[in-house]
Design an enzyme around this catalytic site. Structure first.
Site, PDB file in Angstrom:
ATOM      1  N   ARG A  12      56.938  30.405  26.160  1.00 33.44           N
ATOM      2  CA  ARG A  12      56.955  30.418  27.619  1.00 33.44           C
ATOM      3  C   ARG A  12      58.148  29.594  28.072  1.00 33.44           C
ATOM      4  O   ARG A  12      58.344  28.468  27.603  1.00 33.44           O
ATOM      5  CB  ARG A  12      55.659  29.820  28.170  1.00 33.44           C
ATOM      6  CG  ARG A  12      55.436  30.124  29.655  1.00 33.44           C
ATOM      7  CD  ARG A  12      54.299  29.317  30.238  1.00 33.44           C
ATOM      8  NE  ARG A  12      54.741  27.959  30.545  1.00 33.44           N
ATOM      9  CZ  ARG A  12      54.122  26.863  30.132  1.00 33.44           C
ATOM     10  NH1 ARG A  12      53.053  26.927  29.370  1.00 33.44           N
ATOM     11  NH2 ARG A  12      54.604  25.667  30.462  1.00 33.44           N
ATOM     12  N   GLY A  21      50.195  26.541  26.451  1.00 36.22           N
ATOM     13  CA  GLY A  21      48.742  26.511  26.591  1.00 36.22           C
ATOM     14  C   GLY A  21      48.136  27.882  26.362  1.00 36.22           C
ATOM     15  O   GLY A  21      48.681  28.898  26.804  1.00 36.22           O
ATOM     16  N   ASN A  31      58.723  26.390  25.821  1.00 33.01           N
ATOM     17  CA  ASN A  31      57.491  25.946  25.184  1.00 33.01           C
ATOM     18  C   ASN A  31      57.191  26.839  23.984  1.00 33.01           C
ATOM     19  O   ASN A  31      56.877  28.020  24.158  1.00 33.01           O
ATOM     20  CB  ASN A  31      56.331  26.022  26.176  1.00 33.01           C
ATOM     21  CG  ASN A  31      56.572  25.178  27.414  1.00 33.01           C
ATOM     22  OD1 ASN A  31      56.228  24.012  27.452  1.00 33.01           O
ATOM     23  ND2 ASN A  31      57.182  25.777  28.431  1.00 33.01           N
ATOM     24  N   TYR A  41      45.887  20.722  34.649  1.00 31.29           N
ATOM     25  CA  TYR A  41      44.665  20.847  33.853  1.00 31.29           C
ATOM     26  C   TYR A  41      43.363  20.593  34.608  1.00 31.29           C
ATOM     27  O   TYR A  41      42.292  20.710  34.014  1.00 31.29           O
ATOM     28  CB  TYR A  41      44.757  19.916  32.639  1.00 31.29           C
ATOM     29  CG  TYR A  41      45.970  20.225  31.797  1.00 31.29           C
ATOM     30  CD1 TYR A  41      46.159  21.488  31.264  1.00 31.29           C
ATOM     31  CD2 TYR A  41      46.955  19.262  31.569  1.00 31.29           C
ATOM     32  CE1 TYR A  41      47.279  21.789  30.514  1.00 31.29           C
ATOM     33  CE2 TYR A  41      48.079  19.555  30.809  1.00 31.29           C
ATOM     34  CZ  TYR A  41      48.239  20.822  30.289  1.00 31.29           C
ATOM     35  OH  TYR A  41      49.358  21.114  29.546  1.00 31.29           O
ATOM     36  N   SER A  90      53.710  18.726  29.081  1.00 29.21           N
ATOM     37  CA  SER A  90      52.633  18.540  30.064  1.00 29.21           C
ATOM     38  C   SER A  90      52.963  17.502  31.130  1.00 29.21           C
ATOM     39  O   SER A  90      52.071  16.877  31.702  1.00 29.21           O
ATOM     40  CB  SER A  90      51.321  18.168  29.360  1.00 29.21           C
ATOM     41  OG  SER A  90      50.851  19.251  28.589  1.00 29.21           O
ATOM     42  N   GLU A 104      48.957  15.386  24.228  1.00 31.92           N
ATOM     43  CA  GLU A 104      48.411  16.678  24.649  1.00 31.92           C
ATOM     44  C   GLU A 104      47.228  17.104  23.776  1.00 31.92           C
ATOM     45  O   GLU A 104      46.881  18.276  23.727  1.00 31.92           O
ATOM     46  CB  GLU A 104      49.512  17.734  24.624  1.00 31.92           C
ATOM     47  CG  GLU A 104      50.646  17.449  25.594  1.00 31.92           C
ATOM     48  CD  GLU A 104      51.764  18.469  25.521  1.00 31.92           C
ATOM     49  OE1 GLU A 104      51.630  19.544  26.108  1.00 31.92           O
ATOM     50  OE2 GLU A 104      52.776  18.180  24.846  1.00 31.92           O
ATOM     51  N   GLU A 110      62.717  24.125  30.511  1.00 35.51           N
ATOM     52  CA  GLU A 110      62.377  23.925  29.108  1.00 35.51           C
ATOM     53  C   GLU A 110      61.757  25.181  28.528  1.00 35.51           C
ATOM     54  O   GLU A 110      61.322  26.080  29.255  1.00 35.51           O
ATOM     55  CB  GLU A 110      61.416  22.750  28.931  1.00 35.51           C
ATOM     56  CG  GLU A 110      60.089  22.924  29.625  1.00 35.51           C
ATOM     57  CD  GLU A 110      59.195  21.705  29.420  1.00 35.51           C
ATOM     58  OE1 GLU A 110      58.182  21.850  28.717  1.00 35.51           O
ATOM     59  OE2 GLU A 110      59.510  20.628  29.962  1.00 35.51           O
ATOM     60  N   ASP A 149      60.178  27.847  31.273  1.00 30.93           N
ATOM     61  CA  ASP A 149      59.911  27.347  32.622  1.00 30.93           C
ATOM     62  C   ASP A 149      61.205  27.209  33.425  1.00 30.93           C
ATOM     63  O   ASP A 149      62.243  26.790  32.884  1.00 30.93           O
ATOM     64  CB  ASP A 149      59.220  25.989  32.556  1.00 30.93           C
ATOM     65  CG  ASP A 149      57.847  26.068  31.890  1.00 30.93           C
ATOM     66  OD1 ASP A 149      57.263  27.169  31.859  1.00 30.93           O
ATOM     67  OD2 ASP A 149      57.371  25.029  31.397  1.00 30.93           O
TER      68      ASP A 149
END
Length: 350
Positions: free
Chosen positions: A294, A315, A311, A255, A188, A18, A309, A296
Site C-alpha cells: 500500500r 494492515g 507499506n 485504529y 502507524s 505495532e 511512504e 500512501d
C-alpha cells in the site's frame, strides 16, 4: 479459488510498537485462510516459548488495538534467539509458507525476511532487501524520486544534529513550516508530530528519536490523504481517500473505530486517480516490492500528489485499507488472503 491447500505458518504480534495492530490483522488472516481451506498454525516471534498452534487463543487472547501503542516489556534478545531456534525446528510442522502478519520492527524492515531467505522458507510479500528499502523512509524517498515519483521536500538527520544545535537552521533552509517530524523507520504514525512553530521543533525531534535512531522532517502538505493498494499482476484497485474526524490521521484515528471516514473510490478527478496509480506502480518497481503493498500520498489543493511512504505489510483486518480497495473490484477478504499465499508461493518456485 485454487483447490490446492497449504500449511501456513502465520507470524503474529512481534515486539514492535505495532504489535497490537499485527495481532488484530492476524486474527482476521487466520480465519480467512481457514475459510479458503488452508491449515493455519499461529506463532508470535515475541513469545517463542509457545509452539506454533492451531489454538488461536494461545496467541491472540483478548488482545485489541488500544488508543495508544503498547509498551513492549519483554527480553527482546532472548525472544529473538528463541524465535530463530523455533524456526530451525519448524520443518516438523510441514509448513509450506510463512504468512507475514507482522507490522513494523523486525517483521517489516527485512530482518525476519532475511532469516527466512537464509533458511530457504517461502514467505508472503516482498524480499528482505525490498522491505529494508521501504521501511527506511529516507532511502525509499531517494529511490522513488529517481523513478519520477513526487515526494515532499525534507531532510534526514541523526541525534548528533540535534546536539549540534543546527536543526532549526536546516529546517528553515530546506523544509519550512509547517513540517512533519517523524521517526525514519516507524509505522502507524508512532512518534509523529506536525510542527508549525520553530520553538516546538526540538521537542518533536526528541519524541521521534525516542522511537528510532534517525528522524525524517518533511514539509507538511496541506490537503487530502490518499492511499493506493497495489497487487502485483493483479487487478488495479481504486485510490482510497482517508478522512479523519477532527485531526491528524494518527494512531488513535487509524485504529479506534468511528474516528475516520474512508471513501473508495476516492472522489478525485480521473486524471488524479490515474496519476496516483501510475506513481504507485513506479514506486512498487523502484523499491523492488513483490506481491502486494500500500502506497500512501498527500494531495494538495492544486491536485498535485506527493508520496509519503510504502507499506510492505499493510494492515490486514477485514476492514483495513487494502481489503477495502480490493472489495471495490470484487475481491473478497478471503480471496485476497488466499491470493497473497498463492502469489507469494509462486515467487519461490523455480
Amino acid at each position: 479459488m485454487n483447490n490446492t491447500t497449504h500449511t501456513v505458518l502465520l507470524l503474529a504480534g512481534g515486539d514492535s510498537a505495532e504489535r497490537d495492530v499485527s495481532l488484530s490483522s492476524s486474527r482476521g488472516i487466520a480465519k480467512a485462510l481457514r475459510e479458503a481451506g488452508h491449515r493455519v498454525l499461529v506463532c508470535d516471534p515475541a513469545r517463542p516459548h509457545i509452539a506454533p498452534t492451531e489454538y488461536d487463543d494461545a496467541i491472540f487472547g483478548e488482545t485489541k488495538v488500544g488508543a495508544e501503542p503498547p509498551v513492549i516489556d519483554i527480553d527482546i534478545a532472548a525472544a529473538h534467539a528463541g524465535f530463530v531456534k523455533l524456526l530451525l525446528g519448524v520443518e516438523a510442522f510441514k509448513v509450506d509458507v510463512v504468512f507475514m502478519g507482522l507490522h513494523g520492527g523486525a517483521g517489516e524492515n527485512g530482518i525476519i525476511q532475511a532469516v527466512l531467505e537464509y533458511l530457504g522458507m517461502p514467505f508472503t510479500g516482498s524480499s528482505a532487501t525490498a522491505c529494508a528499502h521501504a521501511m527506511d523512509k529516507q532511502r525509499a524517498k531517494i529511490l522513488v524520486e529517481a523513478a519520477g515519483v513526487p515526494v515532499p521536500p525534507g531532510l534526514h538527520f541523526e541525534a548528533s544534529a540535534l546536539a549540534a544545535g543546527t536543526l532549526e537552521q536546516q529546517v528553515r533552509e530546506f523544509v519550512g513550516l509547517p513540517a512533519v517530524v517523524k521517526p525514519n523507520s516507524q509505522g502507524s504514525s508512532v512518534g509523529l508530530t506536525i510542527v508549525d512553530k520553530f520553538s516546538d521543533l526540538d521537542q518533536a525531534a526528541r519524541l521521534a528519536l525516542s522511537c528510532d535512531k534517525s528522524v525524517l522532517i518533511e514539509r507538511y502538505i496541506e490537503g487530502r490523504e490518499l492511499t493506493q493498494a497495489i497487487l502485483e499482476e493483479g487487478p488495479d484497485t481504486p485510490v482510497l481517500e482517508i478522512r479523519p474526524k477532527g485531526g491528524l490521521y494518527d494512531y488513535f484515528h487509524k485504529y479506534q473505530s468511528g474516528n475516520t471516514e474512508y471513501l473508495v473510490p476516492a472522489p478525485v478527478e480521473p486524471a488524479v486517480a490515474r496519476a496516483v496509480l501510475e506513481s504507485s506502480k513506479r514506486a512498487f518497481a523502484a523499491l523492488g516490492l513483490s506481491v502486494y503493498s500500500r502506497i500512501d500520498f498527500r494531495l494538495d489543493p492544486n491536485g498535485r500528489h506527493y508520496m509519503l511512504e510504502a507499506n510492505t505489510l499493510p494492515g490486514m483486518t477485514p476492514t483495513s485499507l487494502v481489503p477495502k480497495a480490493c472489495a471495490a473490484v470484487g475481491m473478497s477478504y478471503v480471496e485476497l488472503c488466499d491470493w497473497i499465499v498463492r502469489k507469494s508461493l509462486a515467487r519461490f518456485r523455480p
